[in-house]
Design an enzyme around this catalytic site. Structure first.
Site, PDB file in Angstrom:
ATOM      1  N   CYS A 182      39.117  43.697  38.797  1.00 11.67           N
ATOM      2  CA  CYS A 182      39.959  42.849  37.940  1.00 11.67           C
ATOM      3  C   CYS A 182      39.233  41.598  37.444  1.00 11.67           C
ATOM      4  CB  CYS A 182      41.260  42.484  38.632  1.00 11.67           C
ATOM      5  SG  CYS A 182      41.094  41.730  40.264  1.00 11.67           S
ATOM      6  N   ASP A 192      46.864  40.446  31.979  1.00  6.60           N
ATOM      7  CA  ASP A 192      46.754  41.036  33.310  1.00  6.60           C
ATOM      8  C   ASP A 192      45.943  42.332  33.243  1.00  6.60           C
ATOM      9  OD1 ASP A 192      47.061  41.988  35.852  1.00  6.60           O
ATOM     10  OD2 ASP A 192      49.242  41.864  35.884  1.00  6.60           O
ATOM     11  N   HIS A 199      45.561  44.499  35.605  1.00  6.51           N
ATOM     12  CA  HIS A 199      45.979  45.430  36.654  1.00  6.51           C
ATOM     13  C   HIS A 199      46.827  46.581  36.111  1.00  6.51           C
ATOM     14  CE1 HIS A 199      45.041  41.625  38.747  1.00  6.51           C
ATOM     15  NE2 HIS A 199      44.543  42.435  39.663  1.00  6.51           N
TER      16      HIS A 199
END
Length: 397
Positions: A77, A279, A281
Site C-alpha cells: 500500500c 485508498d 486497499h
C-alpha cells in the site's frame, strides 16, 4: 456533439451521486493547491479528484524477481501511495495541474506514457517490481511493508534511471530543506552532457538557464521535493495541524504519504479537520498496455466518493510532496513556506535554510550508477549501486 454532451452530463450525475457523503458546509475543500466550494462546484470537485491517477493492490502480474510474489495485496500500500504522488508530479510536468480526465475520452500520448511508467512489469521504471527490488537496498525484504521515508528514498534512486521525465528528486533530512543544495541539484548538467564539471562561475540568463564561462547552457530539472516528517511520538501533535493543512493549499502541493500503522493512504486535501485521501486497499487484476501503446485506464481512476479521516487519527510518520517545474515555482514555494510554515516560532514542522549546514557532509547531487537496468535480477546487490549514499540520509520511520 449531443452524444458528447450526454456522456459528460452522465459523468457529472454519477459523480454528484457520490457527493452525498460530503456534509453541507460553507467551508472550502482544498485539493492539491486548488480550492473548491461544495455549495457551488461539487461536480468540479469530484472531477478534480477522479483525474488523479489511482494505484491499488494488483494481482496476477509476473512474479517479482522471477520467483517472488505475483500480488502486492497486504504489503504494497505505501508503494502504491508513492506511485500516486510521483504520478501527480508527472502529470503536472507534462499535462499541467488543471488537466482533467474524462471517461472514454481520448487522452494525449504523454498521459499514456506516464501510465506506462507504473504498469506492473519489471521493465517499467516505477513498477511495483522496481520499487520492491530497490527497497532491498534500503533494508526492506520483498513483501515487507515500507514507511514513507523508505518509499521516498526508493523513488529518489529510481528517478536516476528515468531519462524521459528527467526529475531531480530531493528528499530532505533532519526535517531540514536546504535551498543551496536543491538549486545545485536542479541546475546540475545531465550525466551524458558535455558540460564541464568544476567550479566554473555561473551566470543566470534571461531564459531561465544557467550559462557557465565556457558557454554551455543547463536547464532547470523539474523538482520533486519530498519531506519525511515525524509530527509527534505516538500521535500527531496538534501544534502541527495548521501548518500541515497549509501545505495542501500551496500550488506546488503533491499531497502527503501517511496513514495508520501498516495502512498507508495518499492524502490529497482536506475539509475542515478531515483529510481527504485515495485508498490503495482495493485488489484489481493486472493491466498491461495495448499494442498501440495506450492503456485501458478505467481502473486507474477512482470514480467513487473519496475517503476522509480525522486529522488527529493520522499516524505521526508522514512525507509531504511538492513539485516545482521551474525555478520560479521553487522560489515561490520558499516564500510561501517562510510566510505560512516558519511563522511558528517553536515546534516548526520543518526548517528551510539557505546554506548547507557546515556540520553536514558535503552535498553531492546523485548520479545514475553505471548499470543498464534497475532490475535486481541483474544486480548482485542494490547496496553497491549507491556507495556514495551516506547513512545520515536515511531517516528511521
Amino acid at each position: 456533439m449531443e452524444s458528447v454532451l450526454s456522456r459528460y452530463e452522465n459523468q457529472i450525475t454519477l459523480l454528484s451521486d457520490y457527493l452525498e457523503e460530503f456534509p453541507e458546509t460553507d467551508e472550502p475543500v482544498w485539493i492539491l493547491g486548488r480550492q473548491h466550494h461544495l455549495n457551488t462546484d461539487k461536480s468540479k470537485l469530484l472531477l478534480d479528484i477522479s483525474a488523479r491517477l489511482w494505484f491499488t493492490y494488483r494481482r496476477k502480474f509476473s512474479p517479482i524477481g522471477g520467483t517472488g510474489p505475483s500480488s502486492d495485496a497486504g504489503w504494497g500500500c505505501m508503494l502504491r501511495c508513492g506511485q500516486m504522488m510521483l504520478a501527480q508530479a508527472l502529470i503536472c510536468r507534462h499535462l499541467g495541474r488543471d488537466w482533467q480526465w474524462e471517461k472514454h475520452k481520448k487522452q494525449p500520448e504523454e498521459y499514456h506514457r506516464i501510465l506506462q511508467c507504473f504498469l506492473d512489469r519489471k521493465d517499467c521504471c516505477y513498477s511495483i517490481h522496481q520499487m520492491a527490488q530497490m527497497g532491498v537496498g534500503e533494508g526492506k525484504s520483498i513483501g515487507e511493508w515500507f514507511g514513507p521515508n523508505t518509499v521516498a528514498q526508493v523513488l529518489k534512486k529510481l528517478a536516476l534511471f528515468d531519462e524521459w521525465n528527467s526529475l531531480a528528486v530531493y528528499v530532505s533530512m533532519d526535517n531540514t530543506v536546504v535551498i543551496e543544495d536543491i538549486k545545485k541539484m536542479c541546475w546540475s548538467p545531465a550525466q551524458s552532457s558535455s558540460v564541464a564539471h568544476g567550479s566554473a562561475h555561473l551566470h543566470k540568463s534571461a531564459l531561465g538557464r544557467h550559462k557557465n564561462t565556457a558557454g554551455f547552457c543547463r536547464d532547470w530539472k523539474p523538482l520533486l521535493l519530498i519531506i519525511p516528517l515525524r509530527l509527534g511520538i505516538n500521535h500527531i501533535n496538534p501544534v502541527y495541524i495548521d501548518a500541515f493543512k497549509e501545505c495542501f493549499k500551496m500550488p506546488q502541493s503533491l499531497g502527503a504519504l501517511g496513514g495508520k500503522p501498516n495502512n498507508a493512504y495518499y492524502f490529497i486535501g482536506f475539509l475542515g479537520n478531515e483529510l481527504i485521501y485515495l485508498d490503495p486497499h482495493t485488489t484489481q487484476s493486472f493491466v498491461d498496455s495495448e499494442e498501440n501503446g495506450t492503456v485501458d485506464d478505467q481502473s486507474f481512476h477512482c470514480q467513487q466518493a473519496p475517503h476522509r479521516m480525522k486529522i488527529m487519527n493520522l499516524d505521526p510518520s508522514v512525507a509531504l510532496g511538492f513539485f516545482c517545474k521551474e525555478e520560479c515555482d521553487f522560489d515561490n514555494w520558499c516564500s510561501l513556506v517562510q510566510k505560512e510554515i516558519l511563522k511558528q516560532q517553536s515546534l516548526r514542522m520543518f526548517e528551510l535554510v539557505q546554506k548547507h549546514p557546515p556540520h553536514w557532509p558535503p552535498f553531492i547531487p546523485p548520479t545514475k550508477p553505471e548499470v543498464t537496468t534497475t532490475g535486481a535480477e541483474l544486480i548482485e546487490s542494490t547496496d553497491k549501486l549507491f556507495e556514495l549514499e551516506e547513512e545520515f540520509e536515511i531517516l528511521s520511520v
